[in-house]
Design a protein around this motif. Sequence first.
Motif, PDB file in Angstrom:
ATOM      1  N   GLU A 169      34.311  -4.768  57.745  1.00 61.85           N
ATOM      2  CA  GLU A 169      34.058  -3.514  58.454  1.00 61.85           C
ATOM      3  C   GLU A 169      34.948  -3.395  59.692  1.00 61.85           C
ATOM      4  O   GLU A 169      35.528  -2.336  59.972  1.00 61.85           O
ATOM      5  N   SER A 170      35.051  -4.506  60.436  1.00 61.78           N
ATOM      6  CA  SER A 170      35.907  -4.490  61.631  1.00 61.78           C
ATOM      7  C   SER A 170      37.362  -4.264  61.258  1.00 61.78           C
ATOM      8  O   SER A 170      38.085  -3.489  61.906  1.00 61.78           O
ATOM      9  N   LEU A 171      37.794  -4.956  60.175  1.00 61.63           N
ATOM     10  CA  LEU A 171      39.174  -4.776  59.728  1.00 61.63           C
ATOM     11  C   LEU A 171      39.421  -3.340  59.276  1.00 61.63           C
ATOM     12  O   LEU A 171      40.456  -2.727  59.582  1.00 61.63           O
ATOM     13  N   GLY A 172      38.410  -2.792  58.554  1.00 62.36           N
ATOM     14  CA  GLY A 172      38.554  -1.410  58.097  1.00 62.36           C
ATOM     15  C   GLY A 172      38.624  -0.434  59.260  1.00 62.36           C
ATOM     16  O   GLY A 172      39.435   0.508  59.247  1.00 62.36           O
ATOM     17  N   ASP A 173      37.757  -0.660  60.283  1.00 60.54           N
ATOM     18  CA  ASP A 173      37.778   0.231  61.446  1.00 60.54           C
ATOM     19  C   ASP A 173      39.118   0.155  62.171  1.00 60.54           C
ATOM     20  O   ASP A 173      39.693   1.181  62.587  1.00 60.54           O
ATOM     21  N   ILE A 174      39.642  -1.072  62.335  1.00 63.59           N
ATOM     22  CA  ILE A 174      40.920  -1.242  63.046  1.00 63.59           C
ATOM     23  C   ILE A 174      42.061  -0.587  62.270  1.00 63.59           C
ATOM     24  O   ILE A 174      42.903   0.136  62.831  1.00 63.59           O
ATOM     25  N   LEU A 175      42.071  -0.850  60.947  1.00 62.84           N
ATOM     26  CA  LEU A 175      43.159  -0.287  60.141  1.00 62.84           C
ATOM     27  C   LEU A 175      43.043   1.240  60.065  1.00 62.84           C
ATOM     28  O   LEU A 175      44.065   1.958  60.059  1.00 62.84           O
ATOM     29  N   GLU A 176      41.819   1.738  59.956  1.00 60.73           N
ATOM     30  CA  GLU A 176      41.643   3.194  59.904  1.00 60.73           C
ATOM     31  C   GLU A 176      42.079   3.852  61.197  1.00 60.73           C
ATOM     32  O   GLU A 176      42.608   4.975  61.201  1.00 60.73           O
ATOM     33  N   LYS A 177      41.876   3.137  62.315  1.00 64.85           N
ATOM     34  CA  LYS A 177      42.222   3.705  63.616  1.00 64.85           C
ATOM     35  C   LYS A 177      43.713   3.603  63.892  1.00 64.85           C
ATOM     36  O   LYS A 177      44.340   4.567  64.365  1.00 64.85           O
ATOM     37  N   HIS A 178      44.292   2.428  63.597  1.00 61.20           N
ATOM     38  CA  HIS A 178      45.680   2.195  63.988  1.00 61.20           C
ATOM     39  C   HIS A 178      46.666   2.376  62.840  1.00 61.20           C
ATOM     40  O   HIS A 178      47.862   2.603  63.078  1.00 61.20           O
ATOM     41  N   VAL A 179      46.208   2.241  61.589  1.00 57.89           N
ATOM     42  CA  VAL A 179      47.112   2.408  60.449  1.00 57.89           C
ATOM     43  C   VAL A 179      46.453   3.373  59.460  1.00 57.89           C
ATOM     44  O   VAL A 179      45.950   2.966  58.408  1.00 57.89           O
ATOM     45  N   PRO A 180      46.457   4.676  59.763  1.00 59.30           N
ATOM     46  CA  PRO A 180      45.817   5.641  58.863  1.00 59.30           C
ATOM     47  C   PRO A 180      46.665   5.886  57.628  1.00 59.30           C
ATOM     48  O   PRO A 180      47.845   5.531  57.560  1.00 59.30           O
ATOM     49  N   LEU A 181      46.044   6.498  56.626  1.00 58.33           N
ATOM     50  CA  LEU A 181      46.769   6.859  55.410  1.00 58.33           C
ATOM     51  C   LEU A 181      47.826   7.920  55.724  1.00 58.33           C
ATOM     52  O   LEU A 181      47.594   8.790  56.575  1.00 58.33           O
ATOM     53  N   PRO A 182      48.942   7.901  55.058  1.00 59.85           N
ATOM     54  CA  PRO A 182      49.972   8.939  55.292  1.00 59.85           C
ATOM     55  C   PRO A 182      49.492  10.301  54.793  1.00 59.85           C
ATOM     56  O   PRO A 182      48.765  10.388  53.790  1.00 59.85           O
ATOM     57  N   GLN A 183      49.860  11.346  55.522  1.00 58.59           N
ATOM     58  CA  GLN A 183      49.467  12.723  55.184  1.00 58.59           C
ATOM     59  C   GLN A 183      50.690  13.502  54.682  1.00 58.59           C
ATOM     60  O   GLN A 183      51.814  13.297  55.141  1.00 58.59           O
ATOM     61  N   ASN A 184      50.425  14.431  53.702  1.00 57.95           N
ATOM     62  CA  ASN A 184      51.516  15.299  53.221  1.00 57.95           C
ATOM     63  C   ASN A 184      51.927  16.266  54.326  1.00 57.95           C
ATOM     64  O   ASN A 184      51.077  16.868  54.991  1.00 57.95           O
ATOM     65  N   GLU A 185      53.190  16.445  54.534  1.00 57.56           N
ATOM     66  CA  GLU A 185      53.675  17.379  55.543  1.00 57.56           C
ATOM     67  C   GLU A 185      53.586  18.812  55.030  1.00 57.56           C
ATOM     68  O   GLU A 185      53.482  19.061  53.826  1.00 57.56           O
ATOM     69  N   SER A 186      53.590  19.727  55.892  1.00 52.39           N
ATOM     70  CA  SER A 186      53.515  21.157  55.506  1.00 52.39           C
ATOM     71  C   SER A 186      54.792  21.585  54.772  1.00 52.39           C
ATOM     72  O   SER A 186      55.847  20.946  54.881  1.00 52.39           O
ATOM     73  N   SER A 187      54.671  22.641  53.999  1.00 46.78           N
ATOM     74  CA  SER A 187      55.812  23.110  53.184  1.00 46.78           C
ATOM     75  C   SER A 187      56.979  23.546  54.060  1.00 46.78           C
ATOM     76  O   SER A 187      58.129  23.335  53.724  1.00 46.78           O
ATOM     77  N   ALA A 188      56.652  24.142  55.212  1.00 43.70           N
ATOM     78  CA  ALA A 188      57.727  24.577  56.115  1.00 43.70           C
ATOM     79  C   ALA A 188      58.515  23.399  56.628  1.00 43.70           C
ATOM     80  O   ALA A 188      59.741  23.415  56.704  1.00 43.70           O
ATOM     81  N   SER A 189      57.805  22.350  56.966  1.00 43.31           N
ATOM     82  CA  SER A 189      58.487  21.158  57.482  1.00 43.31           C
ATOM     83  C   SER A 189      59.317  20.518  56.400  1.00 43.31           C
ATOM     84  O   SER A 189      60.419  20.033  56.635  1.00 43.31           O
ATOM     85  N   LYS A 190      58.753  20.456  55.147  1.00 46.26           N
ATOM     86  CA  LYS A 190      59.513  19.830  54.061  1.00 46.26           C
ATOM     87  C   LYS A 190      60.789  20.619  53.763  1.00 46.26           C
ATOM     88  O   LYS A 190      61.840  20.046  53.527  1.00 46.26           O
ATOM     89  N   LYS A 191      60.655  21.933  53.792  1.00 47.60           N
ATOM     90  CA  LYS A 191      61.856  22.732  53.552  1.00 47.60           C
ATOM     91  C   LYS A 191      62.858  22.537  54.659  1.00 47.60           C
ATOM     92  O   LYS A 191      64.069  22.512  54.433  1.00 47.60           O
TER      93      LYS A 191
END
Length: 262
Positions: A169-191
């Motif tokens: 749980e502690s490892l999950g909290d730390i990783l969730e806080k400091h190493v979050p999952l990557p998010q898809n960028e908006s279409s405008a930014s990708k273009k």
Amino acid sequence: MAEVKAGGQLSEAAQSELLDLCEDQFAQLEKLQNEIILCEQDSCETPLEQSVNRLMATESELKQWLTVEPKLLAQNPEILFQAGKEEMLKLCSELEMVVSCYEAKRDKLRESKELEQKWLEEKKDVLIAASDHVERLQMEKEKLSEYSVLQDTKAKIQKMKVYQERLMESLGDILEKHVPLPQNESSASKKKKNIAHEIHEDLISLNEILEVLMNKVLNTPHDPYVTIDDTFWPPYVEMLLRYGIAVRHQENNFKIRLETFF
């Protein structure tokens, strides 16, 4: 037992005859004593020689007395009866004393025997009770030992599970806080950046990657490598490799395993 009474039981004639016999014996004894005294005065022997001669004379006299048959001091049956009666009464009195002493000794021994038997029975009961108690304690000890070991093992396992869950749980909290999952960028930014590919939707978190690696090591320690697929985000994999948390397979770069920390 009746006591013996001196005199009064013999007739006058018997008493007179008995006194005459006593006087004759006393006179003879006095004569012998005077002769012994006279012989000792005339003797010129040394004390050692006198002792040897007395010993030899005593032995000779003893042999002579052994060959002589005993004679009665008196022929009067009344005197003999009274003397025998007095001797028998005296002997009976002594025997009664002996019997009384042995009876007292017998009673004391009987009492001691009863006490010893009672003590022995008590000790037997104590021994039986102690043996039963020891056997019962031994059985309880064996049961308690097995039960305590089992309970202790269960408690340790439960404690380790709780500790593992807390760590995860502690490892999950730390990783969730400091190493979050990557998010898809908006279409405008990708273009704007002309990025041709999107981030895979099935990517797993760094916490899940570590959990997969740990489960692989625990479940199949002989083959701890995990194949990298599209769900593993490359930056996460690179970070684990760079910081020595994971290592690649020597022959297959698409396989990694958790580094051995012990």
